[in-house]
Scaffold this motif. Structure first.
Motif, PDB file in Angstrom:
ATOM      1  N   LYS A  19      60.119 -39.292-120.223  1.00 56.73           N
ATOM      2  CA  LYS A  19      60.004 -37.848-120.047  1.00 56.73           C
ATOM      3  C   LYS A  19      58.989 -37.227-121.005  1.00 56.73           C
ATOM      4  O   LYS A  19      59.133 -37.301-122.229  1.00 56.73           O
ATOM      5  CB  LYS A  19      61.375 -37.210-120.254  1.00 56.73           C
ATOM      6  CG  LYS A  19      61.416 -35.717-119.955  1.00 56.73           C
ATOM      7  CD  LYS A  19      62.827 -35.176-120.160  1.00 56.73           C
ATOM      8  CE  LYS A  19      62.865 -33.682-119.879  1.00 56.73           C
ATOM      9  NZ  LYS A  19      64.202 -33.106-120.161  1.00 56.73           N
ATOM     10  N   PHE A  20      57.967 -36.610-120.454  1.00 62.59           N
ATOM     11  CA  PHE A  20      56.812 -36.178-121.251  1.00 62.59           C
ATOM     12  C   PHE A  20      57.179 -35.145-122.308  1.00 62.59           C
ATOM     13  O   PHE A  20      56.623 -35.138-123.406  1.00 62.59           O
ATOM     14  CB  PHE A  20      55.715 -35.622-120.335  1.00 62.59           C
ATOM     15  CG  PHE A  20      54.411 -35.397-121.036  1.00 62.59           C
ATOM     16  CD1 PHE A  20      53.492 -36.424-121.162  1.00 62.59           C
ATOM     17  CD2 PHE A  20      54.109 -34.161-121.600  1.00 62.59           C
ATOM     18  CE1 PHE A  20      52.287 -36.231-121.833  1.00 62.59           C
ATOM     19  CE2 PHE A  20      52.908 -33.961-122.273  1.00 62.59           C
ATOM     20  CZ  PHE A  20      51.995 -35.002-122.387  1.00 62.59           C
ATOM     21  N   SER A  21      58.114 -34.266-121.982  1.00 63.12           N
ATOM     22  CA  SER A  21      58.419 -33.154-122.887  1.00 63.12           C
ATOM     23  C   SER A  21      59.456 -33.506-123.952  1.00 63.12           C
ATOM     24  O   SER A  21      59.787 -32.663-124.783  1.00 63.12           O
ATOM     25  CB  SER A  21      58.941 -31.958-122.081  1.00 63.12           C
ATOM     26  OG  SER A  21      60.132 -32.317-121.373  1.00 63.12           O
ATOM     27  N   LYS A  24      58.668 -33.042-127.853  1.00 67.69           N
ATOM     28  CA  LYS A  24      58.569 -31.615-128.184  1.00 67.69           C
ATOM     29  C   LYS A  24      59.957 -30.972-128.190  1.00 67.69           C
ATOM     30  O   LYS A  24      60.305 -30.199-129.090  1.00 67.69           O
ATOM     31  CB  LYS A  24      57.656 -30.916-127.188  1.00 67.69           C
ATOM     32  CG  LYS A  24      57.369 -29.442-127.473  1.00 67.69           C
ATOM     33  CD  LYS A  24      56.341 -28.910-126.487  1.00 67.69           C
ATOM     34  CE  LYS A  24      55.903 -27.484-126.855  1.00 67.69           C
ATOM     35  NZ  LYS A  24      56.995 -26.521-126.659  1.00 67.69           N
ATOM     36  N   GLU A  25      60.771 -31.297-127.169  1.00 68.12           N
ATOM     37  CA  GLU A  25      62.127 -30.734-127.084  1.00 68.12           C
ATOM     38  C   GLU A  25      62.965 -31.113-128.297  1.00 68.12           C
ATOM     39  O   GLU A  25      63.659 -30.261-128.879  1.00 68.12           O
ATOM     40  CB  GLU A  25      62.824 -31.234-125.816  1.00 68.12           C
ATOM     41  CG  GLU A  25      62.279 -30.682-124.510  1.00 68.12           C
ATOM     42  CD  GLU A  25      62.908 -31.334-123.298  1.00 68.12           C
ATOM     43  OE1 GLU A  25      62.615 -30.887-122.182  1.00 68.12           O
ATOM     44  OE2 GLU A  25      63.693 -32.303-123.466  1.00 68.12           O
ATOM     45  N   HIS A  67      52.313 -37.612-126.131  1.00 73.91           N
ATOM     46  CA  HIS A  67      53.605 -37.040-126.520  1.00 73.91           C
ATOM     47  C   HIS A  67      53.501 -36.374-127.893  1.00 73.91           C
ATOM     48  O   HIS A  67      53.996 -35.268-128.113  1.00 73.91           O
ATOM     49  CB  HIS A  67      54.665 -38.131-126.561  1.00 73.91           C
ATOM     50  CG  HIS A  67      54.951 -38.751-125.233  1.00 73.91           C
ATOM     51  ND1 HIS A  67      55.647 -39.930-125.092  1.00 73.91           N
ATOM     52  CD2 HIS A  67      54.636 -38.370-123.975  1.00 73.91           C
ATOM     53  CE1 HIS A  67      55.734 -40.246-123.814  1.00 73.91           C
ATOM     54  NE2 HIS A  67      55.137 -39.305-123.116  1.00 73.91           N
ATOM     55  N   THR A  70      51.834 -32.845-128.347  1.00 74.93           N
ATOM     56  CA  THR A  70      52.615 -31.664-127.975  1.00 74.93           C
ATOM     57  C   THR A  70      53.518 -31.181-129.102  1.00 74.93           C
ATOM     58  O   THR A  70      53.984 -30.034-129.071  1.00 74.93           O
ATOM     59  CB  THR A  70      53.500 -31.956-126.748  1.00 74.93           C
ATOM     60  OG1 THR A  70      54.530 -32.892-127.107  1.00 74.93           O
ATOM     61  CG2 THR A  70      52.690 -32.503-125.593  1.00 74.93           C
ATOM     62  N   ASP A 237      66.381 -31.904-115.806  1.00 76.57           N
ATOM     63  CA  ASP A 237      66.146 -31.372-117.144  1.00 76.57           C
ATOM     64  C   ASP A 237      67.111 -31.996-118.161  1.00 76.57           C
ATOM     65  O   ASP A 237      67.701 -31.308-118.992  1.00 76.57           O
ATOM     66  CB  ASP A 237      66.275 -29.848-117.150  1.00 76.57           C
ATOM     67  CG  ASP A 237      65.712 -29.239-118.433  1.00 76.57           C
ATOM     68  OD1 ASP A 237      64.739 -29.801-118.964  1.00 76.57           O
ATOM     69  OD2 ASP A 237      66.260 -28.230-118.909  1.00 76.57           O
TER      70      ASP A 237
END
Length: 615
Positions: A19-21, A24-25, A67, A70, A237
């Motif tokens: 998962k790319f985000s 950052k998350e 990754h 970000t 998500d």
């Protein structure tokens, strides 16, 4: 730095390109001082072996750089540590690329890299020192007898946590490794945080299981869970897991709180038990730093999205550790053909006959290809509402030592339709031909090497300083602890459970499966304590063989019970042939084995069925 009493570690990757985000998350919302990303598997080590052959400056998981970009500023602001094995076959190369990226972002962080797992150049030296690199499955199978020994591209030992810990103790902010075991960065972080000694085996075993729980990212927060139906309308998500590791080695698995208006996964005893059962050997979980004994462990819900794992015991690490040796095996290609409507199996039988005839018969195929498989996937629905529902596919998969086996065109395109328009009614296939062109494939040798032969070094980008991390001495190890293997203590007595209804075992039993080299593992577990004695008695080796159906081809099977998980666990040997990188199976990672077996029918006690199906 002032440290909390727990070591909080947030996962941001479960495999390369995850998962790319996620980074950052987790950097922004996890409140974790340590961020951990697992990028490696047998599969992408093999890919990188091919990549580095073509370009010596490659060999690492470059997606990590995207990754990191970000989240770099947030990580620096929060003073978070980042640990990852994305260095693959070139940790120094990735570390230098990371330092360049951080400079572009205006961020100053200390970047370290751990080396020593890559022993390709050391194979002759180690052989002279008595290493035979014997196969994980047999002491009688040695590397010298492997037919591909002269085509070796890479050789990486699965090393432990000591290099990562040394980097953290030296003040590193970002630590890049090669082929450490998946959980090793988590063990390292917890040992560094709490000051554990390398002989505090129960604590290290807790760190190992905590790492195992979060190493697959979203698997511990609802991904790949047989309980997915409870969330199917909002199954998106999904944030990754967080481990809170206490000084005692006990830990809690949790996650970030939900964001307003969005579901972002779940942590409960089902998701945690599922992940613990994923890709384990049995009741002993091996790691270069400790051998974890799982018989006395417990898993319990402690609150919303909080699950406590306790009771993991440990003993001294094994004398040997795994080594993945990858070699160029040849070329492979695959194609699919579709049939729909009536007589689908007969249609595919006709095509198989045509293909076999055009290639000169079964003996000629065997001489030409090392693998040539034609398997039907799916069954056409009767009286279907759509053409899609009435369609099944035939997958043709071929491997050969050289390209000439695929004919002058070097493609499966002409092979899958040798009669041209003389095909069965409704014959069709995708109008993309990429997979039909043969590509190189890797076969790997899962061997063993003594840990005493594996010192590590830690380097720092922009500095000539190097740390030497001594190998684990043979006086600090024990022989590999074998997992137990036994049948149920009591046979199943049907009348003991009252009335029953025939149905899929998965109505009331969870399961999780995965790959362990060429083997598949699968763990079954139930929801309620009173259901466990029934599961223990039901799931004997003969019953598993019956459930496997035609998938069982004489495989050796190991069985063990894990009461703290209310689970019965099996290892099915050689299910994947020679491993993920070269298996002919479409389900190359054995992830579908559990769901296939959950669909098989048994006599289900009505007293359990009235509680409702798994949801």
């Amino acid at each position: 730095m002032t440290r909390d009493t727990v070591c909080r570690i947030a996962a941001f990757s479960g495999y390369t390109g995850d998962k790319f985000s996620a980074l950052k998350e987790q950097a922004e919302g996890s409140r974790a001082p340590i961020l951990f990303g697992d990028y490696l598997a047998e599969m992408n080590i093999a890919w990188q072996a091919l990549a580095i052959k073509a370009d010596p400056t490659s060999g690492y998981e470059a997606i990590f750089l995207q990754h990191l970009r970000t989240a770099a500023k947030t990580i620096a602001k929060n003073k978070q540590k980042v640990l990852t094995n994305a260095g693959a076959l070139n940790p120094k190369g990735l570390a230098e690329a990371v330092a360049a990226l951080l400079k572009e972002e205006g961020v100053s962080l200390k970047v370290a890299y751990v080396q020593g797992d890559n022993i390709l150049s050391r194979l002759p030296e180690l052989a002279a020192a008595g290493e035979t690199f014997h196969h994980l499955e047999s002491d009688d199978r040695h590397l010298r007898d492997w037919k591909l020994k002269d085509r070796i591209l890479s050789a990486n030992a699965y090393v432990g946590a000591r290099g990562v810990r040394a980097a953290l103790e030296a003040g590193a902010d970002v630590v890049i490794t090669g082929r450490v075991t998946d959980a090793s960065p988590v063990i390292a972080a917890a040992a560094w945080w709490h000051g554990w000694g390398w002989d505090e085996y129960d604590k290290l075993a807790g760190g190992l299981l905590a790492g195992h729980c979060i190493e697959c990212g979203a698997y511990v927060t609802g991904g790949n869970s047989s309980g997915f139906l409870a969330y199917k309308d909002e199954y998106y998500d999904i944030v990754m897991g967080i481990a809170e590791i206490e000084a005692s080695g006990e830990f809690v698995i949790t996650k970030q709180p939900p964001r307003p208006g969005q579901w972002n996964g779940v942590v409960n005893d089902v998701t945690v038990r599922s992940q613990i059962l994923y890709e384990i050997q049995g009741n002993v979980y091996l790691n270069p730093d400790v051998q974890a004994l799982l018989d006395t462990m417990s898993v319990r819900n402690e609150g919303v999205d909080r699950v406590r794992v306790a009771g993991v015991r440990g003993i001294a690490p094994p004398e040997t550790t795994k080594i993945a040796i990858c070699a160029m095996a040849g070329y492979q290609a695959e194609a699919v053909v579709y049939a729909c409507g009536l007589d689908v199996e007969e249609k595919f039988d006709t095509l198989k006959l045509q293909i076999t005839h055009s290639l000169g018969g079964a003996d000629a195929i065997k001489a030409r290809f090392t693998t040539f498989d034609m398997t039907q996937y799916g069954v056409a629905a009767k009286d279907a509402e759509t053409e899609a529902a009435s369609t099944a596919m035939l997958r043709i998969f071929a491997q050969a030592e050289d390209l000439d086996a695929f004919g002058p065109a070097r493609s499966l395109k002409t092979m899958i339709n040798p009669e041209g328009l003389g095909h069965f009614p409704g014959f069709h296939f995708p109008l993309t031909f990429g997979n039909m062109t043969p590509v190189p494939y890797i076969e790997y040798w899962p061997g063993r090497v003594r840990q005493a032969h594996l010192p590590l070094t830690v380097g720092f980008v922009g500095s000539s300083d190097t740390l030497t991390v001594p190998a684990v001495g043979s006086d600090k190890t024990l022989p590999v602890q074998k997992s137990d293997d036994y049948e149920p203590a009591r046979a199943l007595v049907a009348s003991e459970w009252g009335s029953t209804t025939r149905g899929p075992i998965g109505l009331i039993v969870h399961a999780r499966s995965g790959d362990k080299g060429g083997n598949a593992n699968v763990g079954f577990f139930v929801r309620h304590e009173d259901e466990y004695p029934w599961l223990q008695a039901l799931l004997s080796k003969p019953e598993l063989i019956r459930l496997m159906g035609k998938e069982y081809v004489g495989n050796r099977i190991e069985r063990v019970e894990l009461p703290g998980l209310k689970a019965v666990h099996f290892v099915i040997h050689d299910y994947l042939g020679k491993g993920v990188s070269s298996t002919w199976r479409l389900d190359s990672l054995a992830k579908g084995v559990a769901e296939y077996l959950r669909s098989k029918y048994v006599d289900l006690p009505d007293r359990f069925l009235v509680r409702g199906k798994i949801w």
